[in-house]
Enzyme design. Structure first.
Site, PDB file in Angstrom:
ATOM      1  N   LYS A 112       0.820  -1.217   0.000  1.00  3.06           N
ATOM      2  CA  LYS A 112       0.000   0.000   0.000  1.00  3.06           C
ATOM      3  C   LYS A 112       0.851   1.264   0.000  1.00  3.06           C
ATOM      4  O   LYS A 112       0.398   2.325  -0.404  1.00  3.06           O
ATOM      5  CB  LYS A 112      -0.976  -0.027   1.161  1.00  3.06           C
TER       6      LYS A 112
HETATM    7  C1  LIG Z   1      -4.526  -4.468   1.151  1.00  2.00           C
HETATM    8  C2  LIG Z   1      -3.765  -5.732   1.042  1.00  2.00           C
HETATM    9  C3  LIG Z   1      -4.119  -6.738   0.113  1.00  2.00           C
HETATM   10  C4  LIG Z   1      -5.324  -6.645  -0.789  1.00  2.00           C
HETATM   11  O1  LIG Z   1      -5.310  -5.539  -1.614  1.00  2.00           O
HETATM   12  P1  LIG Z   1      -6.545  -5.232  -2.591  1.00  2.00           P
HETATM   13  O2  LIG Z   1      -6.593  -3.758  -2.726  1.00  2.00           O
HETATM   14  O3  LIG Z   1      -7.723  -5.811  -1.958  1.00  2.00           O
HETATM   15  O4  LIG Z   1      -6.232  -5.870  -3.880  1.00  2.00           O
HETATM   16  C5  LIG Z   1      -3.317  -7.858   0.042  1.00  2.00           C
HETATM   17  N1  LIG Z   1      -2.253  -8.020   0.852  1.00  2.00           N
HETATM   18  C6  LIG Z   1      -1.904  -7.095   1.761  1.00  2.00           C
HETATM   19  C7  LIG Z   1      -0.731  -7.361   2.639  1.00  2.00           C
HETATM   20  C8  LIG Z   1      -2.631  -5.920   1.886  1.00  2.00           C
HETATM   21  O5  LIG Z   1      -2.276  -5.008   2.793  1.00  2.00           O
END
Ligand SMILES: *Cc1c(COP(=O)(O)O)cnc(C)c1O
Length: 458
Positions: A112
């Site tokens: 993120k």
């Molecule tokens: C947010 C997150 C995801 C999923 O991301 P999406 O936006 O739902 O595709 C997967 N793995 C981790 C570690 C995350 O923080």
């Protein structure tokens, strides 16, 4: 470039406008009206670019002059300087044609950061230019909160409030949020669960009259277009490392909200030769049920070892469905309100683009253990879900298969221990996490408790 709402009832907006909002007024999500398209010859010319250089190429047409090119370059450079690896998104080899894209070298150790570091700098620039102040309000079950706080703590014109369910996030995740310094940073622990937090945030966006005149709420979850835009870059980057546009590659993407994989879908639409796009879910498998059975229906939330993918509905899936329905906002709205299955021809069309698998906790632990035994490389439970799905769905082993590694294993110690492995150490810049001072307030599980907290902290 203009952005339109998937529900088709709101006017088109500029990049700057969609950056500074959440959902469209008609309840839809913003998508670009058209996508840039690149030929193989054009993509190949980007071979050898650094991550920020490539990001500038990809992001520029979406920003479309809202930020002068030289300024945009500066913001992108700053965003990825905070990453601990020179490659920003290094590729790691697991086996023959089997790769991991390490997306956890940012400040909070999850993918993120790619979007939220950039979002912070984009907001800061636009708000300073407009002499405008905004309030960010978001709910998190973990990774989004810390990445958003890290991304926005330097923004002078942003006050950021992040809700998390009191006593229901892991200690590392809580500390990553509550130890972020800054007068504009506010952590609110709601006496409720994650759904309660989300419900409160949604209601606050719906009625923003509690804010002082001239302020508005900005979303930092993946309904914000700028987040998706930033994520398109690493698909191109990884493919270019493995032979550019001359050769196909496949991706397996651990996903819950369909944000990350939607960025991959856009990369493919923009011309990147992606053979397979694999949706990897945990036991919260609404996307897998749709892909395998043409069934789109909520089922009860399950708490898994990969909590960042624990969702009941995948909000960004709407962005893909909009395309699937031929960009017919009315057809989409009808499906979102009363649909369970789509026309079989449309469903087959989706299955041409996406493969899918659902992976439960037990198998997740098996895969963490297996990969460690095979390669002495430790993966986190989200990544393990991706690796399993990649192995299960791989249709052509002569094509490189890249699994997106979405978090550092240290963030999800439970799963690592359950797999019978020793927990890794916190990276250097986080060694003292457990000694840092925490700041957060515990608040009742009501909209008014949260809005009055926000009011009194602006
Ligand atoms: C947010 C997150 C995801 C999923 O991301 P999406 O936006 O739902 O595709 C997967 N793995 C981790 C570690 C995350 O923080």
């Amino acid at each position: 470039m203009r952005y339109i709402s998937t529900r088709g009832k709101s006017p088109a907006q500029s990049f700057e406008q969609v950056l500074l909002t959440g959902l469209a007024p008609d309840g839809g999500l913003y998508v670009p009206e058209t996508l840039p398209h690149y030929t193989a010859a054009e993509i190949v010319q980007w071979t050898g670019l650094s991550y920020p250089e490539l990001a500038l190429k990809i992001v520029s047409p979406f920003v479309d002059g809202a930020i002068p090119e030289s300024k945009l370059k500066e913001l992108i450079d700053k965003s990825y300087q905070s990453f601990s690896h020179k490659a920003v998104a290094p590729l790691h080899m697991l086996g023959a044609n089997e790769w991991i894209l390490e997306l956890y070298c940012g400040p909070t150790l999850a993918f993120k950061d790619f979007a939220l570091q950039l979002l912070g700098h984009l907001l800061d620039y636009v708000l300073t230019k407009n002499n405008q102040k905004v309030v960010i309000l978001g709910a998190t079950s973990g990774d989004t909160g810390s990445a958003a706080l890290e991304g926005c703590r330097h923004c002078e014109n942003v006050d950021i409030f992040i809700l998390h369910p009191y006593q229901r996030v892991s200690e590392v995740q809580r500390r990553q949020m509550t130890t972020v310094p800054g007068n504009n940073v506010h952590n609110i622990a709601v006496r409720g669960n994650f759904d309660d937090c989300q419900r409160i945030v949604k209601a606050a966006f719906g009625d923003q009259s509690f804010l002082p005149q001239g302020r508005q709420l900005v979303a930092v979850n993946s309904i914000n277009w700028a987040r998706i835009m930033a994520q398109i870059v690493y698909y191109f980057y990884a493919a270019l490392q493995l032979g550019g546009a001359q050769r196909q590659v496949s991706f397996s993407v651990p996903t819950g909200n369909f944000g990350d994989i939607y960025a991959g879908y856009l990369a493919k639409q923009m011309g990147l030769p992606i053979a397979q796009l694999i949706i990897a879910t945990n036991s919260n498998d609404i996307l897998h049920r749709f892909m395998s059975r043409n069934e789109y229906a909520q089922s009860p939330l399950q708490h898994t070892l990969s909590p960042s993918m624990d969702i009941m509905v995948s909000s960004n899936f709407e962005r893909y469905l909009f395309d699937m329905f031929g960009r017919d906002g009315d057809a989409l709205t009808k499906f979102m309100t009363e649909g369970h299955a789509v026309d079989p021809a449309l469903w087959q069309q989706a299955r041409q683009i996406f493969a899918s698998a659902a992976v439960n906790d037990e198998v997740t632990c098996d895969v963490i253990r297996e990969v460690y035994a095979e390669t002495a490389f430790l993966i986190d439970p989200h990544t393990a879900v991706g690796v399993k799905a990649a192995r299960e769905c791989n249709a052509d082993t002569s094509i490189p298969m890249i699994t997106l590694a979405t978090a550092h294993p240290v963030k999800f110690a439970d799963a690592v221990t359950r797999a019978g492995l020793e927990n890794p150490e916190l990276p250097e810049h986080m060694r003292d996490l457990f000694d840092r001072e925490e700041r957060y307030s515990v608040v009742d599980n009501t909209l008014s408790a949260v809005t009055s907290y926000v009011q009194s902290h602006l």
